[in-house]
Motif scaffolding. Structure first.
Motif, mmCIF file in Angstrom:
data_model
loop_
_atom_site.group_PDB
_atom_site.id
_atom_site.type_symbol
_atom_site.label_atom_id
_atom_site.label_comp_id
_atom_site.label_asym_id
_atom_site.label_seq_id
_atom_site.Cartn_x
_atom_site.Cartn_y
_atom_site.Cartn_z
ATOM 1 N N GLU A 10 0.821 -1.219 0.000
ATOM 2 C CA GLU A 10 0.000 0.000 0.000
ATOM 3 C C GLU A 10 0.852 1.266 0.000
ATOM 4 O OE1 GLU A 10 -3.416 2.083 2.870
ATOM 5 O OE2 GLU A 10 -2.149 0.445 3.632
ATOM 6 N N CYS A 11 1.980 1.241 0.702
ATOM 7 C CA CYS A 11 2.816 2.439 0.850
ATOM 8 C C CYS A 11 4.095 2.371 0.020
ATOM 9 C CB CYS A 11 3.184 2.627 2.325
ATOM 10 S SG CYS A 11 1.765 2.678 3.448
ATOM 11 N N ASP A 12 4.137 1.480 -0.937
ATOM 12 C CA ASP A 12 5.356 1.203 -1.697
ATOM 13 C C ASP A 12 5.450 2.094 -2.936
ATOM 14 O OD1 ASP A 12 7.491 0.204 -3.063
ATOM 15 O OD2 ASP A 12 6.791 -1.868 -3.121
ATOM 16 N N SER A 13 6.097 3.234 -2.788
ATOM 17 C CA SER A 13 6.197 4.165 -3.915
ATOM 18 C C SER A 13 7.161 3.667 -4.981
ATOM 19 C CB SER A 13 6.641 5.545 -3.428
ATOM 20 O OG SER A 13 7.927 5.480 -2.842
ATOM 21 N N ALA A 14 8.134 2.840 -4.598
ATOM 22 C CA ALA A 14 9.111 2.356 -5.578
ATOM 23 C C ALA A 14 8.422 1.598 -6.708
ATOM 24 C CB ALA A 14 10.148 1.463 -4.894
ATOM 25 N N CYS A 15 7.447 0.760 -6.363
ATOM 26 C CA CYS A 15 6.778 0.000 -7.429
ATOM 27 C C CYS A 15 5.496 0.671 -7.906
ATOM 28 C CB CYS A 15 6.515 -1.444 -6.994
ATOM 29 S SG CYS A 15 5.054 -1.733 -5.994
ATOM 30 N N VAL B 41 -0.654 -5.487 0.139
ATOM 31 C CA VAL B 41 -0.428 -5.579 1.581
ATOM 32 C C VAL B 41 -0.732 -4.247 2.255
ATOM 33 C CG1 VAL B 41 1.294 -5.988 3.390
ATOM 34 C CG2 VAL B 41 1.333 -7.362 1.297
ATOM 35 N N GLU B 42 -1.601 -4.274 3.245
ATOM 36 C CA GLU B 42 -1.910 -3.069 4.009
ATOM 37 C C GLU B 42 -0.664 -2.614 4.764
ATOM 38 O OE1 GLU B 42 -4.448 -2.678 7.889
ATOM 39 O OE2 GLU B 42 -5.830 -2.566 6.176
ATOM 40 N N LYS B 43 -0.328 -1.338 4.624
ATOM 41 C CA LYS B 43 0.883 -0.757 5.220
ATOM 42 C C LYS B 43 2.149 -1.443 4.697
ATOM 43 C CE LYS B 43 -1.574 0.533 9.447
ATOM 44 N NZ LYS B 43 -1.663 0.400 10.922
ATOM 45 N N GLY B 44 2.021 -2.062 3.533
ATOM 46 C CA GLY B 44 3.169 -2.742 2.940
ATOM 47 C C GLY B 44 4.188 -1.757 2.405
ATOM 48 N N SER B 45 5.454 -2.077 2.560
ATOM 49 C CA SER B 45 6.552 -1.223 2.112
ATOM 50 C C SER B 45 7.313 -1.915 0.990
ATOM 51 C CB SER B 45 7.496 -0.935 3.284
ATOM 52 O OG SER B 45 8.111 -2.142 3.716
ATOM 53 N N HIS B 46 8.372 -1.277 0.524
ATOM 54 C CA HIS B 46 9.170 -1.893 -0.540
ATOM 55 C C HIS B 46 10.140 -2.926 0.017
ATOM 56 C CE1 HIS B 46 10.478 -2.156 -4.650
ATOM 57 N NE2 HIS B 46 11.743 -1.985 -4.311
ATOM 58 N N CYS B 47 10.586 -2.732 1.243
ATOM 59 C CA CYS B 47 11.630 -3.597 1.802
ATOM 60 C C CYS B 47 11.124 -4.521 2.898
ATOM 61 C CB CYS B 47 12.778 -2.747 2.345
ATOM 62 S SG CYS B 47 13.534 -1.705 1.086
ATOM 63 N N GLY B 48 9.826 -4.510 3.157
ATOM 64 C CA GLY B 48 9.285 -5.359 4.208
ATOM 65 C C GLY B 48 9.417 -6.842 3.930
ATOM 66 N N TYR B 49 9.638 -7.219 2.665
ATOM 67 C CA TYR B 49 9.790 -8.632 2.314
ATOM 68 C C TYR B 49 11.116 -9.208 2.816
ATOM 69 C CZ TYR B 49 6.417 -7.044 -1.258
ATOM 70 O OH TYR B 49 5.355 -6.485 -1.919
ATOM 71 N N LEU B 50 12.119 -8.335 3.013
ATOM 72 C CA LEU B 50 13.460 -8.795 3.346
ATOM 73 C C LEU B 50 13.503 -9.452 4.723
ATOM 74 C CD1 LEU B 50 14.025 -6.842 0.956
ATOM 75 C CD2 LEU B 50 16.140 -6.192 2.125
ATOM 76 N N ALA C 296 14.421 3.379 -0.221
ATOM 77 C CA ALA C 296 13.267 3.345 -1.122
ATOM 78 C C ALA C 296 11.956 3.575 -0.381
ATOM 79 C CB ALA C 296 13.220 2.005 -1.851
ATOM 80 N N ASP C 297 11.980 3.440 0.948
ATOM 81 C CA ASP C 297 10.750 3.577 1.729
ATOM 82 C C ASP C 297 10.645 4.911 2.465
ATOM 83 O OD1 ASP C 297 9.393 1.182 1.162
ATOM 84 O OD2 ASP C 297 10.729 0.061 2.479
ATOM 85 N N LYS C 298 11.566 5.819 2.207
ATOM 86 C CA LYS C 298 11.505 7.115 2.873
ATOM 87 C C LYS C 298 10.563 8.063 2.134
ATOM 88 C CE LYS C 298 16.005 7.026 5.155
ATOM 89 N NZ LYS C 298 17.310 7.709 5.321
ATOM 90 N N ASP C 299 9.629 8.637 2.875
ATOM 91 C CA ASP C 299 8.725 9.661 2.325
ATOM 92 C C ASP C 299 8.052 9.203 1.037
ATOM 93 O OD1 ASP C 299 9.552 11.405 4.387
ATOM 94 O OD2 ASP C 299 11.313 11.966 3.216
ATOM 95 N N CYS D 188 1.090 6.880 1.689
ATOM 96 C CA CYS D 188 0.346 6.707 2.936
ATOM 97 C C CYS D 188 0.494 7.973 3.779
ATOM 98 C CB CYS D 188 0.876 5.498 3.712
ATOM 99 S SG CYS D 188 0.520 3.916 2.913
ATOM 100 N N GLU D 189 -0.401 8.137 4.718
ATOM 101 C CA GLU D 189 -0.336 9.309 5.584
ATOM 102 C C GLU D 189 0.998 9.366 6.311
ATOM 103 O OE1 GLU D 189 -3.560 9.652 8.276
ATOM 104 O OE2 GLU D 189 -5.106 9.443 6.736
ATOM 105 N N LYS D 190 1.493 10.577 6.500
ATOM 106 C CA LYS D 190 2.762 10.746 7.193
ATOM 107 C C LYS D 190 2.664 10.145 8.586
ATOM 108 C CE LYS D 190 6.361 14.184 7.966
ATOM 109 N NZ LYS D 190 6.754 15.606 7.817
ATOM 110 N N GLY D 191 3.667 9.371 8.947
ATOM 111 C CA GLY D 191 3.670 8.727 10.250
ATOM 112 C C GLY D 191 3.106 7.317 10.244
ATOM 113 N N THR D 192 2.598 6.863 9.081
ATOM 114 C CA THR D 192 2.085 5.495 8.994
ATOM 115 C C THR D 192 3.214 4.509 9.259
ATOM 116 O OG1 THR D 192 0.393 6.090 7.374
ATOM 117 C CG2 THR D 192 1.011 3.770 7.500
#
Length: 428
Positions: A271-276, A312-321, A331-334, A338-342
């Protein structure tokens, strides 16, 4: 090196050179990490392409020069399996898993060579998987080559002892740019060659054992079909594609080819993965059905595609690692999605554990030493999809529902009854 064996699994590391096409003087140096069953009776292989920011090394070439004097190789210091250690997913079905790393991924001066738009990296994954099927865990493949039959090198029994596969079934998988590279490999040998010819990235590889005075294999087109990798599935974790003029044409044609292949295809996004979802060209997926995305190319409306996507809810780019990597974390900064602080999932947390379970469930669909048995209806109503298509498939991790309320999205096939989404937690 001798394999490291713990309980019923072994780990080994092999090194080889590949000439992309027997008639084109273009080579790449590869290191391959392999987890395989101690009984050397693997029912299948997961070939994994790592993300761009795993294993970068600014000092690669100085280390290479020094290593040539000390009989060392800096590629052996790069361990993608450390960051993607899903080995526990293999045990129940007695599968193997391998990770391929190439020299060009180390060169920061020209990082575009490993962006998602470069078909060469997918070609390398296919070649490495086929090498493991034909020769096993050995650097000395030439001992089984008939061209050396009349030499002292020829010792086919030694290569036979290195083989660990019962079949040539391969699930191609990858994260980030590696997810896009896996799309290339999963199209199979004939399609890789055909599309490679169109983009002047010719593919009919020859294996070499060293840089100087090398011994080499027959070209891959002369191998028996059962010696080459047979793609039986594709798993993409937040795939990232890009287009770089002259260097990276993008992989749209490979996705179009995949959309016509009757095999299980899965794309996971966050959900929060801007890289992809923002930086990839095109984005991996979009809520706007009119926008061209990797998924819309894999699963065009009205097609017979088997592709499925889940978010994935609140899913990031590197959470799979399975382990943290500071470069990947960039890759997951800003992300702005998602809302800031998520609080998104981080490496080694629930999304990582979910990914291990995802591979276990995905592999669980395959009978021993066989590909997926059945048509699209059996795939979309498989135990794997039933496990995935729920709000809470694993632990504390939740999936985001799509507009229709389901937790997966796919192209509806005529005559196939719809799949109902489930609430609640999957049994662990």
């Amino acid at each position: 090196m001798k394999p490291i064996c713990i309980n019923n699994y072994c780990f080994d590391h092999i090194h080889l050179w590949i000439q992309y096409h027997y008639a084109v003087p273009q080579f790449v140096e590869l290191a391959v990490e392999v987890f395989y069953p101690r009984d050397q009776q693997a029912n299948g292989l997961v070939m994994f392409n790592h993300g761009f920011l795993i294993g970068t090394d600014l000092l690669y070439y100085p280390k290479k020069i020094i290593g040539s004097l000390l009989n060392d190789n800096p590629l052996f210091g790069v361990h993608p399996s450390y960051y993607y250690n899903y080995s526990s997913a293999l045990v129940e079905k007695n599968w193997a898993m391998a990770f391929v790393t190439a020299t060009h991924t180390q060169n920061q001066a020209i990082p575009w060579t490993d962006f998602g738009g470069n078909p060469r990296v997918g070609q390398e994954a296919y070649a490495a998987a086929s090498y493991l099927i034909k020769y096993g865990v050995t650097d000395e493949f030439y001992k089984a080559e008939k061209k050396y039959e009349r030499t002292a090198f020829y010792k086919p029994d030694e290569v036979e002892k290195s083989r660990f596969m019962r079949s040539n079934n391969v699930i191609f998988a990858g994260h980030s740019v590696g997810g896009a590279h896996a799309q290339v490999a999963a199209t199979g040998f004939d399609t890789i060659r055909k599309l490679g010819d169109k983009s002047w990235r010719f593919f009919d590889p020859v294996m070499y054992d060293r840089e100087f005075l090398p011994k080499y294999s027959e070209r891959m087109s002369d191998w028996a079909p059962e010696e080459r990798a047979d793609p039986v599935g594709l798993v993409q974790l937040s795939p990232v594609d890009q287009k770089v003029p002259l260097l990276g044409p993008g992989l749209a044609e490979y996705r179009t080819a995949m959309s016509k292949k009757p095999l299980p295809i899965l794309m996971m996004i966050g959900e929060c993965d801007s890289a992809c979802l923002k930086d990839s060209t095109p984005p991996a997926w979009s809520a706007d059905p009119k926008e061209t995305t990797e998924f819309s190319q894999l699963a065009p409306e009205g097609s017979e595609s088997w592709a499925v996507v889940a978010n994935v809810e609140k899913g990031s780019h590197c959470g799979y690692l399975t382990q943290d990597d500071e470069l990947c974390d960039m890759a997951d900064k800003d992300s702005g999605l998602c809302e800031k602080g998520t609080k998104t999932w981080k490496s080694g947390e629930e999304e990582s554990a979910f990914t291990t379970e995802l591979f276990k469930q995905f592999i669980g669909m395959y009978p021993d030493a066989k590909g997926f048995q059945g048509d699209f209806k059996k795939w979309i109503h498989s135990d794997f999809i039933k496990w995935l298509n729920r709000e809470n498939p694993y632990g504390k991790l939740k999936l985001k529902p799509f507009a229709d309320g389901k937790y997966i999205q796919y192209v509806s096939h005529g005559g196939c009854p719809p799949l109902e989404a489930r609430k609640g937690v999957a049994s662990q």
